[in-house]
Design an enzyme around this catalytic site. Structure first.
Site, PDB file in Angstrom:
ATOM      1  NE  ARG A 170     -23.596  -6.431 -26.285  1.00 40.47           N
ATOM      2  CZ  ARG A 170     -23.216  -5.917 -27.452  1.00 40.47           C
ATOM      3  NH1 ARG A 170     -22.699  -6.707 -28.364  1.00 40.47           N
ATOM      4  NH2 ARG A 170     -23.352  -4.632 -27.695  1.00 40.47           N
ATOM      5  N   PRO A 179     -17.153  -5.861 -34.363  1.00 39.41           N
ATOM      6  CG  PRO A 179     -16.646  -4.773 -36.344  1.00 39.41           C
ATOM      7  CD  PRO A 179     -17.802  -5.243 -35.525  1.00 39.41           C
ATOM      8  CD  GLU A 180     -14.923  -7.904 -28.835  1.00 37.95           C
ATOM      9  OE1 GLU A 180     -14.226  -7.670 -27.834  1.00 37.95           O
ATOM     10  OE2 GLU A 180     -15.689  -8.881 -28.905  1.00 37.95           O
ATOM     11  CE  LYS A 193     -16.808  -2.421 -28.619  1.00 38.61           C
ATOM     12  NZ  LYS A 193     -18.033  -3.182 -28.293  1.00 38.61           N
TER      13      LYS A 193
END
Length: 287
Positions: free
Chosen positions: A250, A2-3, A51
């Site tokens: 990533r 989630p950003e 976040k």
């Protein structure tokens, strides 16, 4: 993961369901707080910070949580079946007379004094969706380490808070540079435009169930998750490689034509990650 926009949505739904209401049920399934009882206290507000989620409760308490890769908060009405996951994944339950908020797979959950919130979030840079947003400070933070790759600098929440891997890739595409470009090599005009562009992307998506950066229906993102499909601008196959500072790699997507600059000599296969591109585009919703 989630950003910032997803966390903003989560906070909004939790705030709508809980704020101003007395807790009739409280269950924090973390050993350190197993005996903590918040029943009888009123939830004051739920605030996002980058976040992070800060649920402020009467009596000067704050429940701090972070979703990281696959955590989520679900909100249920009275009598509604809980569908967020098996019971052993539940880390927190906050219930009122009308709604119950259930936190699943929360890797960070701590109860602290509201006056001590800075201990949890004080390290964060300006929040792209928060009242403390300061574009000049955000840019100065990014440029403070000019040799650092742009993609890594964007993910560092100490520089600016709210950008995750999807926005990292999309921002670099819109800026026309690779994520491996040293921040200090970013052309001055593009560096100046970066903070406003990042804020715009998160703002236009914070109320959408599907994250989009292109404005094209059915083609929501320019590069993220699109390898080896053709670039939406030039038709060159999108590439993917891992990028990280050693602590975490990533999958990073870019167009080698639209984004000139340093990049891996050849594209290794990205490892499997917990969230698919589709999952990162479509936010976890609170039912």
């Amino acid at each position: 993961m989630p950003e910032g926009d997803t966390v903003w949505q989560t906070a909004k739904r939790l705030h709508t369901a809980l704020a101003g209401h007395v807790l009739t049920r409280s269950d924090l399934r973390v050993p350190k707080y197993a005996t903590a009882d918040l029943t009888g206290r009123t939830v004051l507000d739920v605030t996002p910070r980058g976040k992070h989620l800060l649920t402020r409760i009467e009596g000067g308490l704050t429940l701090h949580s972070h979703l990281r890769m696959d955590g989520s908060w679900k909100v249920y009405t009275a009598g509604q079946r809980w569908r967020g996951g098996p019971a052993h994944q539940i880390r927190a339950i906050l219930g009122t007379a009308d709604h119950t908020a259930v936190g699943y797979r929360l890797p960070v959950l701590e109860l602290l004094r509201t006056t001590e919130e800075e201990r949890a979030v004080g390290h964060l840079g300006p929040d792209l969706l928060g009242p403390d947003w300061d574009p000049d400070r955000a840019l100065a933070n990014l440029l403070a380490d000019p040799d650092r790759p742009l993609g890594e600098a964007l993910l560092d929440q100490r520089n600016l808070a709210g950008i995750g891997n999807v926005y990292k890739c999309e921002l670099c595409f819109l800026l026309g540079v690779t994520p491996w470009l040293p921040v200090g090599s970013l052309p001055a005009d593009r560096a100046a435009a970066l903070p406003a562009l990042a804020k715009r992307l998160l703002e236009v998506n914070r109320d959408r169930p599907i994250r989009a950066t292109t404005g094209r229906r059915g083609q929501d993102l320019y590069v993220y998750g699109r390898a080896p499909r053709p670039c939406l601008r030039c038709g060159t196959p999108i590439r993917v490689a891992d990028q990280g500072d050693g602590s975490r790699e990533r999958p990073t997507y870019w167009c080698p034509t639209c984004q000139p600059g340093p990049a891996p000599a050849r594209t290794p296969r990205a490892p499997l990650h917990g969230n698919s591109p589709a999952a990162e585009r479509s936010r976890p919703r609170l039912n």
